[in-house]
Design an enzyme around this catalytic site. Sequence first.
Site, PDB file in Angstrom:
ATOM      1  CE  LYS A 219      -5.529 -36.048   6.739  1.00 42.28           C
ATOM      2  NZ  LYS A 219      -6.192 -35.767   7.806  1.00 42.28           N
ATOM      3  CE  LYS A 221      -7.526 -40.201   4.843  1.00 44.83           C
ATOM      4  NZ  LYS A 221      -7.851 -40.088   6.351  1.00 44.83           N
ATOM      5  CG  ASP A 249      -4.910 -39.980   8.258  1.00 43.75           C
ATOM      6  OD1 ASP A 249      -4.621 -40.815   9.018  1.00 43.75           O
ATOM      7  OD2 ASP A 249      -5.939 -39.442   8.221  1.00 43.75           O
ATOM      8  CG  ASN A 251      -6.790 -43.137   8.157  1.00 41.58           C
ATOM      9  OD1 ASN A 251      -6.297 -42.520   7.372  1.00 41.58           O
ATOM     10  ND2 ASN A 251      -8.204 -42.557   8.800  1.00 41.58           N
ATOM     11  CD  GLU A 301      -9.370 -39.425  12.049  1.00 39.31           C
ATOM     12  OE1 GLU A 301      -8.134 -38.894  11.346  1.00 39.31           O
ATOM     13  OE2 GLU A 301     -10.343 -39.801  11.485  1.00 39.31           O
ATOM     14  CG  ASP A 324     -14.371 -36.094  15.193  1.00 40.64           C
ATOM     15  OD1 ASP A 324     -13.926 -36.368  13.919  1.00 40.64           O
ATOM     16  OD2 ASP A 324     -15.544 -35.908  15.559  1.00 40.64           O
ATOM     17  CG  HIS A 351     -10.847 -35.782  11.838  1.00 39.09           C
ATOM     18  ND1 HIS A 351     -12.147 -36.439  12.067  1.00 39.09           N
ATOM     19  CD2 HIS A 351     -10.623 -36.435  10.540  1.00 39.09           C
ATOM     20  CE1 HIS A 351     -12.524 -37.037  11.033  1.00 39.09           C
ATOM     21  NE2 HIS A 351     -11.716 -37.285  10.285  1.00 39.09           N
TER      22      HIS A 351
HETATM   23 MG   LIG Z   1      -7.291 -39.016   9.628  1.00 43.40          MG
END
Ligand SMILES: [Mg+2]
Length: 438
Positions: A219, A221, A249, A251, A301, A324, A351
């Site tokens: 994965k 970011k 991801d 975020n 998450e 999570d 997560h």
């Molecule tokens: Mg994440």
Amino acid sequence: MSPTITEVDVYDIRFPTSEQLDGSDAMNPDPDYSAAYVVLRTDAPGGLAGYGLCFTIGRGNDVVAAAIRTLRPYVVGRAVDSVTGDLGAFYRLLTHDSQLRWLGPEKGVMHMAAGAVVNAAWDLAARQAGRPVWELLAGMTPEQIADLVDFRYLSDALTRDEALEILRRAEPGRAERAALLRREGYPAYTTEPGWLGYSDEKLTRLAKEAVDAGFRQIKLKVGADLDDDLRRMRLAREAVGPDIRIAVDANQRWDVQEAVDWMNALAPYDVYWIEEPTSPDDVLAHAAVRAAQPVRVATGEHVANRVVFKQLLQAGAVDFVQIDAARVGGVNENIAILLLAAKFGVPVCPHAGGVGLCEMVQHLSMFDFVAVSGTREDRIIEYVPHLHEHFTDPVVMENGAYRAPDAPGFSVRMVPESLADYRYPDGPVWTARQELAR
Ligand SMILES: [Mg+2]
């Protein structure tokens, strides 16, 4: 006579991870991975205790620690058996103090604090039973498991009877699946190559190393700069080849249209999922992102509780549910979410990372496989190789899979030296930095 819980010890533990940009992403550029760490002490012979934690990324860890201390009156002086013998009641007790509930309800700092104590109680129960949490859970009857769940606010999507039906459907084959777990473990993916603060060279090297280590998914970011993301995605795809899945991801970085445009640009690199494209509270925005671009949507998450997960599922807003271990009200609320996901047929891909999240959440996925969904199909647990050395029973990765834990408990007890060294602000790791800054 049952032993008694004699004290709730709370520690503010912080690791200076921001110095290496480990854990850096588009919203969190400099996290210091931290734990508000809880120990439920008892007067049982042999020093029986329960361990749990809430994960934060630095500042505010003291706020969670203070929130945990407000729960002390519900814990200290209680017979151990009255807690471990009815963990459903204990969870409801902690999450339904009317004055503390006002701070949520059932979300944010107070809820995370309750979750840490609930998880410590699960650790205590599992140690008392001499079994890992996943096995303890997977050995319960459907009725006992349903008793752990608070169905309030869920019954328009999942009734207790429907939960029982799901659990009974998974009863045949439990022993075979547990044996399979002990042989093969549970599949993992790694986020290690993809931190936003890492150089292209480091990204490429770590992506290749991940494949060599047996991982079938990595994965990255994304979300800070589109040109950078296109370049990093191309490098990662070149490094791992066409057969390894690459998830991304953001975020929570984007609004809906930005998410749609960004993902349309990245999609040609065959992106497996887009995680947290936008605000974790915004169910309709997730549904809109899902409808307007080709990449599957994952989130969870930062989803505050079972109610928001219910809505994400009802609205068809997610393709993957990412529980999570330390965000919601502990093991109990995560069981509710596993059951909801099973009802809607959506895979759960937890997560993890942070501090101790891998250690805890592996138990929940393994329980899900044995006793709830009954499958590992399309399911995978996040793995990040940081900070495991601080735990007495750290996760073990074998050929890209979590080995099934066999030590009693929830795998989240920290080693005493780490508690002493990283205690904030007065442990030696932090006092040395204050000296340097002076
Ligand atoms: Mg994440």
